[in-house]
Write a protein that holds these residues in place. Structure first.
Motif, PDB file in Angstrom:
ATOM      1  N   ALA A 371     -21.556 -11.456 -17.477  1.00 59.04           N
ATOM      2  CA  ALA A 371     -22.902 -10.909 -17.305  1.00 59.04           C
ATOM      3  C   ALA A 371     -23.557 -11.484 -16.054  1.00 59.04           C
ATOM      4  N   VAL A 372     -23.412 -12.805 -15.834  1.00 52.91           N
ATOM      5  CA  VAL A 372     -24.057 -13.457 -14.687  1.00 52.91           C
ATOM      6  C   VAL A 372     -23.060 -14.386 -14.000  1.00 52.91           C
ATOM      7  N   LEU A 373     -22.980 -14.273 -12.678  1.00 52.71           N
ATOM      8  CA  LEU A 373     -22.119 -15.116 -11.852  1.00 52.71           C
ATOM      9  C   LEU A 373     -22.958 -15.747 -10.749  1.00 52.71           C
ATOM     10  N   LEU A 374     -22.806 -17.061 -10.548  1.00 51.17           N
ATOM     11  CA  LEU A 374     -23.477 -17.776  -9.462  1.00 51.17           C
ATOM     12  C   LEU A 374     -22.436 -18.523  -8.636  1.00 51.17           C
ATOM     13  N   ASP A 375     -22.533 -18.455  -7.300  1.00 51.65           N
ATOM     14  CA  ASP A 375     -21.684 -19.302  -6.461  1.00 51.65           C
ATOM     15  C   ASP A 375     -22.422 -19.687  -5.191  1.00 51.65           C
ATOM     16  N   ASN A 376     -21.848 -20.667  -4.458  1.00 49.35           N
ATOM     17  CA  ASN A 376     -22.529 -21.173  -3.258  1.00 49.35           C
ATOM     18  C   ASN A 376     -21.564 -21.442  -2.108  1.00 49.35           C
ATOM     19  N   TYR A 377     -20.510 -20.628  -1.998  1.00 51.66           N
ATOM     20  CA  TYR A 377     -19.588 -20.793  -0.870  1.00 51.66           C
ATOM     21  C   TYR A 377     -18.693 -19.563  -0.766  1.00 51.66           C
ATOM     22  N   TYR A 378     -17.988 -19.477   0.366  1.00 47.24           N
ATOM     23  CA  TYR A 378     -16.872 -18.552   0.455  1.00 47.24           C
ATOM     24  C   TYR A 378     -15.734 -19.256   1.176  1.00 47.24           C
ATOM     25  N   ARG A 379     -14.560 -18.673   1.126  1.00 51.07           N
ATOM     26  CA  ARG A 379     -13.398 -19.254   1.787  1.00 51.07           C
ATOM     27  C   ARG A 379     -13.095 -18.472   3.065  1.00 51.07           C
ATOM     28  N   ASP A 380     -12.872 -19.222   4.155  1.00 49.03           N
ATOM     29  CA  ASP A 380     -12.579 -18.580   5.424  1.00 49.03           C
ATOM     30  C   ASP A 380     -11.105 -18.222   5.517  1.00 49.03           C
ATOM     31  N   GLU A 381     -10.691 -17.782   6.712  1.00 43.60           N
ATOM     32  CA  GLU A 381      -9.305 -17.317   6.869  1.00 43.60           C
ATOM     33  C   GLU A 381      -8.282 -18.422   6.659  1.00 43.60           C
ATOM     34  N   ASN A 382      -8.723 -19.679   6.709  1.00 42.55           N
ATOM     35  CA  ASN A 382      -7.826 -20.811   6.459  1.00 42.55           C
ATOM     36  C   ASN A 382      -7.960 -21.339   5.038  1.00 42.55           C
ATOM     37  N   ASN A 383      -8.661 -20.578   4.202  1.00 45.95           N
ATOM     38  CA  ASN A 383      -8.888 -20.946   2.802  1.00 45.95           C
ATOM     39  C   ASN A 383      -9.782 -22.171   2.658  1.00 45.95           C
ATOM     40  N   ALA A 384     -10.506 -22.511   3.700  1.00 44.25           N
ATOM     41  CA  ALA A 384     -11.443 -23.631   3.629  1.00 44.25           C
ATOM     42  C   ALA A 384     -12.792 -23.135   3.104  1.00 44.25           C
ATOM     43  N   GLN A 385     -13.453 -23.968   2.319  1.00 41.43           N
ATOM     44  CA  GLN A 385     -14.752 -23.590   1.773  1.00 41.43           C
ATOM     45  C   GLN A 385     -15.843 -23.682   2.841  1.00 41.43           C
ATOM     46  N   VAL A 386     -16.657 -22.648   2.914  1.00 44.26           N
ATOM     47  CA  VAL A 386     -17.826 -22.629   3.791  1.00 44.26           C
ATOM     48  C   VAL A 386     -19.056 -22.595   2.887  1.00 44.26           C
ATOM     49  N   PRO A 387     -19.865 -23.654   2.885  1.00 45.58           N
ATOM     50  CA  PRO A 387     -20.966 -23.724   1.919  1.00 45.58           C
ATOM     51  C   PRO A 387     -22.154 -22.847   2.301  1.00 45.58           C
ATOM     52  N   PHE A 388     -22.820 -22.328   1.274  1.00 50.62           N
ATOM     53  CA  PHE A 388     -24.091 -21.618   1.398  1.00 50.62           C
ATOM     54  C   PHE A 388     -24.988 -22.154   0.292  1.00 50.62           C
ATOM     55  N   ASP A 389     -26.083 -22.760   0.647  1.00 46.95           N
ATOM     56  CA  ASP A 389     -26.914 -23.436  -0.341  1.00 46.95           C
ATOM     57  C   ASP A 389     -27.540 -22.460  -1.337  1.00 46.95           C
ATOM     58  N   LEU A 390     -27.354 -22.776  -2.606  1.00 43.85           N
ATOM     59  CA  LEU A 390     -28.073 -22.080  -3.666  1.00 43.85           C
ATOM     60  C   LEU A 390     -29.343 -22.885  -3.915  1.00 43.85           C
ATOM     61  N   ILE A 391     -30.415 -22.493  -3.235  1.00 44.45           N
ATOM     62  CA  ILE A 391     -31.664 -23.251  -3.275  1.00 44.45           C
ATOM     63  C   ILE A 391     -32.254 -23.259  -4.681  1.00 44.45           C
ATOM     64  N   GLN A 392     -32.230 -22.095  -5.323  1.00 42.50           N
ATOM     65  CA  GLN A 392     -32.709 -22.001  -6.702  1.00 42.50           C
ATOM     66  C   GLN A 392     -32.106 -20.767  -7.359  1.00 42.50           C
ATOM     67  N   ALA A 393     -31.850 -20.893  -8.643  1.00 40.52           N
ATOM     68  CA  ALA A 393     -31.465 -19.757  -9.476  1.00 40.52           C
ATOM     69  C   ALA A 393     -32.091 -20.017 -10.834  1.00 40.52           C
ATOM     70  N   ASP A 394     -33.321 -19.562 -11.005  1.00 45.05           N
ATOM     71  CA  ASP A 394     -34.116 -19.864 -12.186  1.00 45.05           C
ATOM     72  C   ASP A 394     -34.146 -18.655 -13.119  1.00 45.05           C
ATOM     73  N   PHE A 395     -33.784 -18.896 -14.364  1.00 42.89           N
ATOM     74  CA  PHE A 395     -33.777 -17.852 -15.382  1.00 42.89           C
ATOM     75  C   PHE A 395     -34.722 -18.276 -16.497  1.00 42.89           C
ATOM     76  N   ILE A 396     -35.738 -17.474 -16.746  1.00 47.36           N
ATOM     77  CA  ILE A 396     -36.752 -17.793 -17.749  1.00 47.36           C
ATOM     78  C   ILE A 396     -36.843 -16.629 -18.735  1.00 47.36           C
TER      79      ILE A 396
END
Length: 506
Positions: A371-396
Motif C-alpha cells: 500500500a505504501v512504499l518509502l525510499d531515499n536513494y537510487y542506484r547509479d549505473e555502477n550499482n552505487a547508492q545515490v542518497p536523496f533526503d527524505l526530509i519528512q513523511a508524516d502520516f496522521i
C-alpha cells in the motif's frame, strides 16, 4: 479367398453409401429465434469504434434451412456485422445463409458513428438487423448513444511513402543520451476547433490522443464536473513552469479515465498512461478529483520546491502505481487509493510529505505489492547508492492496508536522511526485528493488523462501518470534513471516511 475379400469391400461400400443423405436446405419461413430482440451498444464517442457485441440466432426446427437475406436496415449504416465469420457485402448484406436443423449461429455487431448521424433530440443512433425470407420478416433492433466530445490529438503530416510524422515533444534524455520523444499536442489558447484549450469545462467530455502538454508559464484549469478520457498510451503532461488546477466540488467531481465507456472496462487497470507533473511544474492543486484505470495515476516529479496539495481525491485500479512521487513535496488530505500493481503510494528519492486522513489500500493479486512504499536513494549505473533526503513523511490518521502480510515498506539507504512518523494509523504489518519499524508495535499509536472492514474493496467502496477497527481511533488533525463532506467530530475516525451504518447493519 481373394474374390471373397473383394466382395466384402463392395458390400461395405454399398452399405455406407445407402446410409448417406445430401443436406437439403429449405427456404426459411421466418421462425428464427434470437438471444435478444434489441442489442444496446454502450455509449461511444463520436467516430470512435465500439466493442464487439454478440447476437445468437437459433434454428429450432427439424429442417435445414436457407435464409435468403440478412442485412442492415440502412444502406449507409454505421453499424458493421459479421455472420458466422463471414463479412458479406461490405459488412452489411448476406445472401443465402445456411443453417442446419437445431443449430445456431453468431452475428457480431460493431458501430462507428458521428454524433451528426444520431437523433439530434437524444443523440441515439439506431438501425436493425433484418432477416428477410421473402414470405416473412424478422428483425433485431440496434441502439447506441453517440456522445460528442472535444478531441485533443497530435497533428500529423503525410510523408511521400504515405506514412505519417506526428507532433512530438522531448522530455529529457535516456541513459545513453538519446532524446525521449512523446507523441503529444501542446495546448493552445486559440485552437481553431476547441477554442481555449487551457480551460477544460463540463459542457462535453474531452478525449485525449497522445499526451496533452501544459507548457511553461501556462495553467490548465479544469472546471468542476469535467470528464477527461484518455486513449491508450495517452495522458497529461504539465511541463516545467506549467500548472495544473484540477479543482472539482463534492457535487461535481472531475474524472480522469480511459475512453472505453463500456461497463466491462470500468475497473480494468492500465488503459492509459499517467498525469505527469514534471520537474519544475508549480503551484499544482488537485481537489475532488477521481483518477481511474491508469498505468500510473499521478507521477509527481520533483516539483518546484513548494508543496502541492491533493485533497478529496480518489485513485483506483492503476496497473503500476497510484501516486508515484519522486523527490516531491505533497500535502494530502482525504486521499483514497485502491489497487495498484506495485504500490498505491510510492514516495521515492526522498522528498517531503504530509498525509492526513488518507486511506491507502492494495489488494492487487501478487505477493510483492504494497500500500505504501518509502525510499531515499537510487542506484547509479555502477550499482552505487545515490542518497536523496527524505526530509519528512508524516502520516496522521491514515489506513495502510491490503491483502499482503506487509503493506508498509521502507527502503532506507546507507546514508541520507530518512524521517518518517505515523500518528494514530491502522497498518497491515507482520513482524520485524528491524529497528526502523519499532514504532509499529506501539499499541497506543498504531493499530497493527486490525481489519478496517471496508464496505467493498472490489467496487472501490472503502467506507468504514460501525464495527471497523478504524472507528474512533484518531486525533484532531485539523481536517474538518471527511471526503464525503461530513463534519469530523471527536472521537475522530482513521482514514478518509467517517464511519457510517452500512445497509446490512440495519
Amino acid at each position: 479367398m481373394r474374390n471373397f475379400i473383394i466382395l466384402l469391400f463392395i458390400g461395405i461400400s454399398i452399405s455406407l453409401s445407402s446410409c448417406r443423405q445430401d443436406f437439403v436446405f429449405e427456404a426459411s419461413t421466418g421462425d428464427l429465434t434470437f438471444s435478444k430482440d434489441t442489442i444496446y451498444l454502450d455509449t461511444v464517442f463520436t467516430n470512435i469504434g465500439s466493442s464487439t457485441y454478440t447476437l445468437k440466432v437459433y434454428n429450432r426446427s427439424n429442417k435445414d434451412i436457407k435464409i435468403p437475406l440478412i442485412k442492415l436496415g440502412k444502406d449507409d449504416s454505421k453499424y458493421r456485422i459479421t455472420v458466422d465469420g463471414m463479412t458479406g457485402e461490405n459488412n452489411h448484406t448476406f445472401r443465402d445463409v445456411e443453417m442446419l436443423a437445431k443449430d445456431s449461429m453468431y452475428i457480431f455487431v460493431e458501430v462507428t458513428a458521428d454524433v451528426a448521424d444520431s437523433n439530434p433530440a437524444d443523440f441515439i443512433y439506431t438501425d436493425q438487423i433484418q432477416f428477410d425470407t421473402g414470405t416473412n420478416f424478422q428483425k433485431v433492433d440496434l441502439v447506441t448513444l453517440i456522445q460528442d466530445a472535444y478531441f485533443i490529438y497530435p497533428s500529423r503530416t503525410q510523408n511521400p511513402d504515405n506514412s505519417y510524422t506526428y507532433e512530438e515533444i522531448n522530455l529529457g534524455v535516456d541513459a545513453d543520451g538519446n532524446p525521449i520523444p512523446f507523441r503529444a499536442s501542446v495546448l493552445d489558447e486559440n485552437d481553431p476547433v476547441n477554442g481555449n484549450e487551457f480551460i477544460w469545462n463540463n459542457s462535453k467530455p474531452y478525449v485525449i490522443y497522445g499526451y496533452a502538454v501544459v507548457p511553461d508559464g501556462k495553467t490548465l484549469n479544469i472546471e468542476p464536473g469535467a470528464q477527461i478520457h484518455f486513449h491508450a498510451d495517452s495522458g497529461l503532461i504539465v511541463g516545467t513552469g506549467g500548472t495544473l488546477k484540477s479543482i472539482g466540488t463534492l457535487q461535481n467531481q472531475i474524472v480522469f479515465e480511459g475512453d472505453r465507456l463500456e461497463p466491462i472496462f470500468s475497473d480494468v487497470p492500465g488503459q492509459w498512461g499517467t498525469i505527469w507533473l514534471t520537474a519544475g511544474s508549480t503551484a499544482n492543486e488537485i481537489d475532488y478529483t477521481t483518477i481511474k484505470n491508469a498505468t500510473v495515476g499521478l507521477l509527481i516529479d520533483s516539483n518546484d520546491g513548494n508543496f502541492m496539495t491533493i485533497k478529496n481525491t480518489q485513485i483506483y485500479d492503476s496497473s503500476n502505481l497510484g501516486i508515484y512521487a519522486k523527490t516531491a513535496k505533497i500535502k494530502g488530505e482525504n486521499i483514497v487509493i485502491n489497487t495498484a500493481g506495485v504500490a498505491s503510494l510510492a514516495c521515492t528519492l526522498g522528498g517531503s510529505y504530509e498525509f492526513k486522513h488518507c486511506t491507502f489500500n492494495n489488494n492487487w493479486s501478487s505477493s510483492k505489492q504494497v500500500a505504501v512504499l518509502l525510499d531515499n536513494y537510487y542506484r547509479d549505473e555502477n550499482n552505487a547508492q545515490v542518497p536523496f533526503d527524505l526530509i519528512q513523511a508524516d502520516f496522521i490518521n491514515c489506513i495502510i492496508y491490503g491483502s499482503n502480510t506487509y503493506e508498509l515498506r521502507f527502503d532506507k539507504g546507507e546514508t541520507g536522511i530518512f524521517n518518517s512518523s505515523f500518528t494514530k494509523c491502522l497498518v497491515k504489518f507482520g513482524t520485524s526485528n528491524d529497528a526502523l519499524y519499532s514504532f509499529i508495535y506501539d499499541e497506543n499509536n498504531i493499530k497493527r493488523n486490525k481489519n478496517p472492514k471496508f464496505l467493498n474493496i472490489f467496487t472501490n467502496q472503502l467506507n468504514i462501518g460501525v464495527d471497523s477497527e478504524a472507528k474512533e481511533f484518531g486525533v484532531d488533525a485539523d481536517v474538518p470534513l471527511d471526503i464525503l463532506g461530513m463534519p469530523r467530530t471527536a472521537p475522530y475516525d482513521v482514514g478518509a471516511y467517517n464511519w457510517v451504518t452500512f445497509p446490512e447493519d440495519n
